[in-house]
Structures are given as structure tokens and as C-alpha cells.
Design an enzyme around this catalytic site. Structure first.
Site, PDB file in Angstrom:
ATOM      1  N   SER A   1       0.841  -1.390   0.129  1.00 48.46           N
ATOM      2  CA  SER A   1      -0.072   0.111   0.085  1.00 48.46           C
ATOM      3  C   SER A   1       0.784   1.202  -0.053  1.00 48.46           C
ATOM      4  CB  SER A   1      -0.848   0.111   1.263  1.00 48.46           C
ATOM      5  OG  SER A   1      -0.166  -0.215   2.366  1.00 48.46           O
ATOM      6  N   ASP A   2       2.231   1.120  -0.059  1.00 52.31           N
ATOM      7  CA  ASP A   2       3.006   2.404  -0.040  1.00 52.31           C
ATOM      8  C   ASP A   2       3.256   2.673  -1.389  1.00 52.31           C
ATOM      9  OD1 ASP A   2       4.697   4.143   0.558  1.00 52.31           O
ATOM     10  OD2 ASP A   2       6.384   2.926   1.528  1.00 52.31           O
TER      11      ASP A   2
END
Lengths: 367, 367
Positions: free
Chosen positions: A310-311
Site C-alpha cells: 500500500s506504499d
């Protein structure tokens, strides 16, 4: 765990990549755990952009919050201070160590914006001098995420012989255009505040409104549309039943953003932050090399790379390029990708996954 | 197509949702094409947040750029001015029509921030008055995207009997928390500029730096990390071979962002923009109703909804909720989702897809 920060003045002037030299450098650091007799159990923990040398424990029993990575560092924790001696130092330029707020010995005044630009290489060289002073020849490990990950990568490139292991989290081999643009816009937010005074606000009121705006721009970037929607939607504060027809905050999300960055200017010096962001802009391990792999010329260091799906700002695909480069040089390396709703901040705020990976990696023996 | 803007003063005072009344309202508008004898071929085109009544054609032959939707409006174009008479009006509060820069008849001074808050309902009621003055009882269609889509939805809710067709593009039935937060942060960027003077800068230099910062915050939100990466990476300006070690722009992406918002403050009045953004904050068709469908109580209007998969701020899933609500009320409605790299701006900058949909929709007859 009650902790006292320590400070050390480097014995020699420190030459910088920009060509200037800092004659006096103080490095502020904390230590958790005991150094063993052979000084072979030291782990350097490198901090991120908005954190500092206070990585674990409390300064006073009544401190409401412990150090920034207290989830991961301590007795029995993944970075187990019963086995290892953890050293966390404030980076050169970072606010507690010598930086733009320090007194320039030449003028007797704070450096302010006359402080030289420091780079990741300079930060790491200053850390190496700290280890010299502490009599530590070789680290059991260097560990860091975000700006701390850039530091570990720079250690791997410049001083691999002094590392027995490396852990790089949520980092890339250089920042993306997007990050350079974001830092630029954040600097402009500070500069628009009259209290900024071109960075010469030392001894006066800090640029609090500019700092808040900068923090809120950051919040817009870190936050997900859907998460904010679930939390606030377009609900009115206190479930008010009529609209105010004005510009005062009346939506819940406005109240939430009112809190962002408030009071933090006393924790984080805005000018120091600007220097750290510029160091990130300049960070590019491949610069001056034909390929990224050429940045890792020294003796192989067993390395654990950790990224988060999710980064989106420091994505796994870019971490994978680092893995490939290291593998090309014959380094023992593994890359693990984790899930977390926290994105870039996951290693700090949701450290269970990375904690388990680090625990197991630190227990493996190396040559 | 050479065009002259026109202006009309409403015959009666305009009561506003906030409870105040505007005694004098001027609406500025443009017309493309000819009204037929039965005045039944008028299409109202509603503009978005950063555009205005100049939707098509040029004011002078030497104008470098035509109106904002010249791709879609003109002879033989999807909104064919050989068949339809297109009316594009500047919204109430929008800068050209009566708004915060107008003279308050009570004081003889510009309203500035004392201008009342206007809502989507107020904007649409003012447009209805304009149509009254032009002798247009019923529109062949109302069409708009973004804030213009909010206007069309508001027409559908308040004056459905005056619409033969509706086209709503890149809109939602209310803005998300994320948008409210974004507008708040943008307002704070303006407010930090000393030239903003609490919005009382009329007759003085406009808050240009604040406006640039606001535009650049917007650019960070609209731009995709990967697109920016492809375009700029961390390349130095002019492919310089050494670093400058300072804070002046030296990366290509910094040069790109230096251009964002530059000079635009003469095109868009920042205070008017702040009023339009606040109108968006307050927009919520379902407010005061049990369900969204209850907002559409009038006679059914054949409706085309268009969304873009890449428009994460106004996503197709939220447009679909509008479709379901209309269907529940028995309105003839279709929702088409398009692909475009332009995201929210696609209907303006990449109008081929939506153009084809509009062309075919406008040609269908209705009761």
C-alpha cells in the site's frame, strides 16, 4: 525503560559532499541495551524524516509517549535489547545533532539557511565517526525505514565492511519526481508564512502557520480518499442540523484537519526538516555509476528488504530493483512485501509484520 | 467562431439559501448558435470550478486559445451549434457574474468576503432567471461536468419540468470528505499570503503567491506519481552534470512546478474560487431527504450520466448511486463509464468519448 539522550562532539572536522567542511559537529544519540565485551552486538537504528534519536523507552516515567519505534525495540521485542545494544542517533542536520539551528562557530550566530546542504553520505559518515568514538568497528546490523532506509542503503554502499547485516524498509534507491515536487510545495508553504523570514527565524517565533499548512498538505497526500470518507464523509461537526453558510470549520473533516500539525512545530524544527527533505531530493545511489549495482562494490552484506503493497510513494517494484542489483553483486538478499493499511508509515505504526521478519533475520548468523 | 460575452441584470432581487437576498444580480453569458422560433432548441452548458462562461469560440480572431469546451461545442461538433443554441453562463459568485468582486450597492465598495455564501441551488435559480429573461421556458438539454455536473443535478432536482434532457459528467451527489479537506487546505494556502488581506484585496495586488501554492497543491493531487516519473524522474534541469547543493530549483520536476499557477491569478479571481469551492462543500442532494432518490421528485428527465474510471475523486461507483436513485424514481437514465488518462479533467481535455455519447444522446427524441 528510562533513557537519557547523550551527545558527542566529533574529534575532527567533517568534510561534506557539497565541498564545505563542518568544523564542529555534535551528534546526539540514545542507547538501549548493553554493549558486549567484544563490542560486536551493536545495532544502529536510523530514523525517518519526521522522527529522531528517541527511538524507544521514555525520558521520564510520566512521558505520555515512548520513542517512535518502541513497538520494535526493547527487552524481548523484535530488536531485543537483552541481546543487542541499540544505538539511535539523530542525523546530521536533523535538529538535535548539529544542524541549521546550531551556532555557527565562525559567527557566533545560528547558521539558519547558511548551514551547508548535507547529504545521505554526510549523515552516514557522521554516524561512522560516532561509532569510531564508541569503539564499535562493525555493526551487528543497521536498520532503518524511509529516510532511515536511505541511510542503511548508503551504509551498504559506503561502508559495507562495517556491517554484518542490513535491514532496509519502505525505501527506494532514489526518490521519485513526485516526492521532489511534494517537498518543493511544502517548502513553499513554509516560505509563504511571514514568520519564516527566509529561514532566519531562530530566536523568534517559529513559522507555525506555514508548518501547519505543510503538515496538512502532507496529510492530503498520505490519506486515502476512502479512509477519510469512512471516517468523516460530509457530516457536520456535532451532527449539527443546519449549515453555517460561512468559512468557519463546520464539517467533521475540517475539524480533523484543524488538528493536523498543530503544536508540532515545537517538536520538529521546520528548517531542519527542509534540510532533511533536500537530502532526500539529492539521494540517488546510482548517480555517478553506470548501473545501480555498481553502487554496491564492497564486501557483500546479508540484507533484508521490506516493502508495503500500500506504499504507493515507495512501491515494492522499486525495492525489487534494489534486490536485483544486490543479487547481481552476489549479496545474500531477500525482499519481503507486506500488507498494511498504513502504507508508508506501516513499519512504525503497524510493526508486527516487519517485527517478525526482523526478529528472524537478526537471529541468523553470518560470516 | 467570434463571440461576444453578454450581460443581463435580473429584474427581481434573488433570495439565497443562506437567508440573505442579493438585490442586484448580473449574469454574464455567451451564446453559440441561433435560438429557433419556438425557443425549443436551447442547451445550457454549465461550467466547472476553474472555467467560466467562455465555453467555445474566440473573443478576437487573434486569441491564442478558444473557450474551454471548444472541442465539444461548435458547428458539426457533438453539441452542434448548427442545430442547437448553446447558452453558457458564468455562475452566480463565479467572478464575471455578480460575486465577491462586485460592488455591494449598500456600501459602494466591493463585497469581498462579505459577499453571501451562494449554493448550487442559488446558482441554478439565477440561471433559471436568465432563461426567463431570454424567454426560454424549457431547455432542450442541460449539460455539465464537475461543478457543472452539480449544477445539472441541481436543475434535475429543482426545475425538472424545465429540462427535456440532462447530461451529468464527472460528478457525484455530494463531494467527499477528501474534497472538503482539499479545499480547506487550499484556502489556508491563500490565507497565508499577506496579500490575501482576509479576502479584502480588491483594488490591490492579488494574492499571487498564495494562488500559485494553491494551484501547486492541486497539481500534486491531480498528477499521478507514475506519469510524473515518466516525464521528469530525478533528472536535473538541462541535464546538468553536477548538483547545486542549494534550494534553488535544479530538478526538472521543480521547473515544471514553478510554472504551475503562474499568471493564472489574472484569469481566476482567488476569492471567487473560494466561494465556488464552498458551494461544492455544501452541495448534497440528499440533505434534508431520507434518501437520494427523494431529491428527484419532479417529472422524469431523460438523463445521461458519464464517469471516468481514472477519476478517483469523483468515481464511477458514486455516479452509479445517482443512476440507481433516478431509476428508482422511474427516470430514463443510462450511465456510461469511459477510460482516459486525464481522470477528472477528461471531459474537457479528452472529449472524444464523451462527445460521441453526447451527440447520440442529444439526437434522441423525448416526450
Amino acid at each position: 525503560m528510562l533513557i537519557q539522550p547523550r551527545g558527542i562532539r566529533l574529534a575532527e572536522p567533517l568534510p561534506l559532499e557539497c565541498g564545505r567542511t563542518l568544523d564542529q559537529v555534535e551528534i546526539v544519540y540514545e542507547v538501549y541495551g548493553e554493549l558486549n565485551a567484544t563490542r560486536s552486538n551493536a545495532i544502529l537504528v536510523c530514523h525517518g524524516l519526521t522522527s529522531n534519536q528517541h527511538a524507544a523507552g521514555r525520558h521520564r516515567a510520566e512521558d505520555p509517549r515512548p520513542g517512535w519505534w518502541d513497538q520494535a525495540i526493547g527487552p524481548g521485542k523484535p530488536i531485543d535489547t537483552e541481546r543487542w545494544c541499540v544505538i539511535a542517533s539523530n542525523v546530521l542536520g536533523g535538529g538535535a545533532s548539529t544542524g541549521p539551528a546550531s551556532i555557527d562557530p565562525a559567527s557566533g550566530q545560528p547558521y539558519g539557511p547558511d548551514f551547508p546542504i548535507v547529504t545521505l553520505a554526510d549523515m552516514v559518515d557522521a554516524q561512522a565517526r560516532l561509532l569510531d568514538a564508541l569503539g564499535i568497528e562493525r555493526l551487528y546490523a543497521a536498520i532503518g525505514g524511509c529516510l532511515g532506509g536511505f541511510q542503511v542503503l548508503t551504509w551498504m554502499s559506503r561502508h559495507p565492511q562495517r556491517l554484518a547485516r542490513a535491514v532496509v524498509i519502505s525505501a527506494t534507491s532514489r526518490v521519485a519526481a513526485y516526492t521532489i515536487a511534494l517537498w518543493k510545495v511544502m517548502r513553499e508553504a513554509l516560505a509563504l508564512d511571514p514568520a519564516w523570514r527566509d529561514g532566519r527565524y531562530q530566536g523568534q517565533a517559529p513559522p507555525e502557520r506555514g508548518f501547519q499548512l505543510m503538515s496538512r498538505i502532507g496529510a492530503l497526500i498520505w490519506m486515502e480518499r476512502e479512509a477519510l470518507e469512512q471516517r468523516c464523509g460530509n457530516r457536520l461537526i456535532g451532527d449539527a442540523d443546519r449549515l453555517g453558510y460561512g468559512f468557519d470549520p463546520e464539517f467533521e473533516v475540517e475539524a480533523l484537519f484543524e488538528k493536523v500539525g498543530r503544536g508540532d512545530v515545537t517538536q520538529l524544527d521546520p528548517l531542519a526538516l527542509v534540510y532533511l527533505m533536500r537530502a532526500m531530493d539529492y539521494f540517488d545511489l546510482a548517480r555517478g555509476h553506470c548501473a545501480l549495482a555498481d553502487a554496491f562494490e564492497g564486501s557483500p552484506v546479508p540484507t533484508l528488504l521490506v516493502s508495503y503493497r500500500s506504499d504507493w510513494r515507495y512501491p515494492p517494484a522499486e525495492m525489487e530493483k534494489i534486490r536485483l542489483a544486490l543479487e547481481q553483486r552476489g549479496w545474500p538478499v531477500s525482499h519481503r512485501t507486506l500488507d498494511s493499511a498504513f502504507g508508508h508509515g506501516a513499519f512504525v505504526y503497524d510493526s508486527e509484520g516487519v517485527g517478525a521478519l526482523m526478529r528472524s533475520f537478526l537471529e541468523t548468523s553470518t560470516t
